[in-house]
Design an enzyme around this catalytic site. Structure first.
Site, mmCIF file in Angstrom:
data_model
loop_
_atom_site.group_PDB
_atom_site.id
_atom_site.type_symbol
_atom_site.label_atom_id
_atom_site.label_comp_id
_atom_site.label_asym_id
_atom_site.label_seq_id
_atom_site.Cartn_x
_atom_site.Cartn_y
_atom_site.Cartn_z
ATOM 1 N N HIS A 182 -8.597 9.978 -8.034
ATOM 2 C CA HIS A 182 -8.129 8.702 -8.576
ATOM 3 C C HIS A 182 -9.195 8.022 -9.438
ATOM 4 C CE1 HIS A 182 -4.576 7.913 -5.567
ATOM 5 N NE2 HIS A 182 -4.428 8.997 -6.272
ATOM 6 N N GLU A 187 -4.236 2.386 -8.383
ATOM 7 C CA GLU A 187 -3.797 1.586 -7.234
ATOM 8 C C GLU A 187 -4.480 0.226 -7.197
ATOM 9 O OE1 GLU A 187 -4.117 3.937 -3.660
ATOM 10 O OE2 GLU A 187 -2.731 5.446 -4.432
ATOM 11 N N LYS A 210 -0.053 0.908 3.894
ATOM 12 C CA LYS A 210 -1.105 1.153 2.904
ATOM 13 C C LYS A 210 -0.448 0.964 1.551
ATOM 14 C CE LYS A 210 -2.742 5.412 1.270
ATOM 15 N NZ LYS A 210 -3.690 6.534 1.161
#
Ligand code: PGA
Ligand code: ZN
Length: 427
Positions: A158, A208, A391
């Site tokens: 990521h 994210e 999450k």
């Protein structure tokens, strides 16, 4: 009596700017529900298959018109006209029409879109909030607020830095309710930003919403989290604890686990030592995908060594699939499962795997995907199933904050909801 009048599919965009599927279900009584399907990047190899067009002239091959055709054709033909449908009926029909093990014929995006949109339409028809409809579906009498694991700093797949592990999460376990947990997360996030800026690091955010600074190591990443928590005037270890998602499949090769800071690949035991050392230095209460999805022997050692002192969450290894979870339970692997609705592809199968986990004493963490949308279904799913944990990324980017915001609103409005249980949900 719940009969479906029509299905409509739309090609819309997710948070990465890639196309994804939105489905709208209209019931015969006029109630409407819609849902947008999320999409992962570090995808487990046994996940249900997301159908993409592969037409290079549109969206670089990522269009979802084929999935939309399945919604409008086979799926619509088989569900419209059925008189009385519940969630399990719809999802069973989807499995029957698809006929494959991995939903590769219809596409898990087509099945999931229809499944979640039907749940919303049904809740609307009953005039109840989605979370309470979900609690009815899974016969859960213990609706409660989940404890969030907030991903504020990133490495691995990521990010483009020297940090090996994918997600460094803050867990406001010592707060008394969801609104305070969100506030705590947001304050720590802002303090982390200031710290990183002061030390000359990038504060651009990743998929994210977490920062992806060019730090030297996992240890330095943890150090920055500790500083930010202190700056925000919270106590590390009591107000806020830490969690990791290693996403270890991503750096596992035939030779072992390849860490960017070490010249030798590590075998399973050596990598477990590495994680154990990190947990000795910082209050890490949960490690997700500490090992690769196909390294079951090492997973067993990890569970034997660390499973009595922390939560070990299986994501890629279980892929929200009862078959893999059952194997894990039988082999004594992990003690918690990550639940991603699009890994399995229908709501009923998701509820079944949560039930299986609970019956085996495994904890459950409802999860977003790195490609997500404004759809807040998973917030209601976490509350309705009493999953205990969620999450859903960082404290910025609307596709992430929309879930926190939804939870704050549910907390304010829901009757019969039991409170925020903090660390007791995790360990
Ligand atoms: P993904 O990442 O959505 O890209 O799979 C999230 C995770 O690994 O938990
Ligand atoms: Zn993961």
């Amino acid at each position: 009596m719940t009969a479906i009048a029509a299905l409509r599919g739309f090609e819309v965009l997710d948070s990465r700017g890639s196309p994804t599927l939105e489905v709208e279900v209209e019931l015969a009584d006029g109630a409407i529900g819609s849902a947008i399907v999320p999409s992962g990047a570090s995808v487990g190899s046994a996940e249900a298959v997301e159908l993409r067009d592969g037409d290079a002239d549109r969206f670089l091959g990522k269009g979802v018109r084929k999935a939309i055709r399945h919604v409008h054709n086979e799926i619509q033909q088989s569900v419209v006209g059925e008189n009385s449908l519940n969630q399990r009926d719809v999802d069973t029909l989807l499995l029957e029409i698809d006929g494959t093990k991995d939903k590769s014929k219809l596409g898990s995006n087509a099945t999931l879109g229809v499944s979640l949109a039907f749940a919303r339409a049904h809740a609307n028809s009953k005039r109840v909030p989605l979370y309470s409809h979900i609690s009815d579906l899974c016969e859960n009498a213990d609706m409660r607020m989940p404890v969030p694991m907030m991903n504020v700093l990133n490495g691995g797949a990521h990010a483009n830095n020297r940090i090996d592990l994918q997600e460094f999460m803050i867990v406001p376990a010592g707060m008394s309710d969801m609104a305070s947990a969100v506030r705590c997360g947001a304050e720590v996030f802002q303090c982390l930003k200031r710290r990183l800026e002061e030390e000359g690091h990038s504060t651009a955010v990743g998929d994210e919403g977490g920062f992806a600074p060019n730090l030297e190591s996992d240890r330095e990443a943890l150090h920055f989290l500790a500083l930010a928590i202190e700056d925000a005037r919270y106590q590390l270890g009591s107000d806020v604890v830490l969690a990791l998602d290693c996403a270890a499949t991503e750096f596992h090769t035939e030779d072992g686990y390849i860490l960017r800071g070490s010249d030798q690949p590590l075998n399973g035991d050596a990598f477990i030592n590495y994680l154990d050392d990190l947990a000795a230095m910082y209050p890490i209460v949960s490690i997700e995908d500490g090992l690769a999805e196909d390294d079951w022997d090492s997973w067993r050692s990890l569970t034997d060594r660390l499973g009595s002192k922390m939560q070990l969450v299986g994501d890629d290894i279980f892929v929200t699939n009862p078959r893999f979870l059952q194997k894990g339970i039988d082999c004594g692997i992990a003690n918690s499962i990550l639940i991603k609705v699009n890994q399995i592809g229908t709501l009923t199968e998701t509820l079944d795997v949560i039930a299986l986990a609970k019956s085996a004493g495994y904890r459950t963490v409802i999860s977003h995907r790195s490609g997500d949308t404004e759809d807040t279904f998973i917030a209601d799913l976490a509350v309705g199933t009493g999953a205990g944990q969620i999450k859903t990324g960082s404290l910025c980017r609307s596709e992430r904050t929309s879930k926190y915001n939804r939870l704050v609103r549910i907390e304010a409005e829901a009757a019969g909801l039991s409170g925020y249980r903090g660390l007791r949900e995790i360990f």
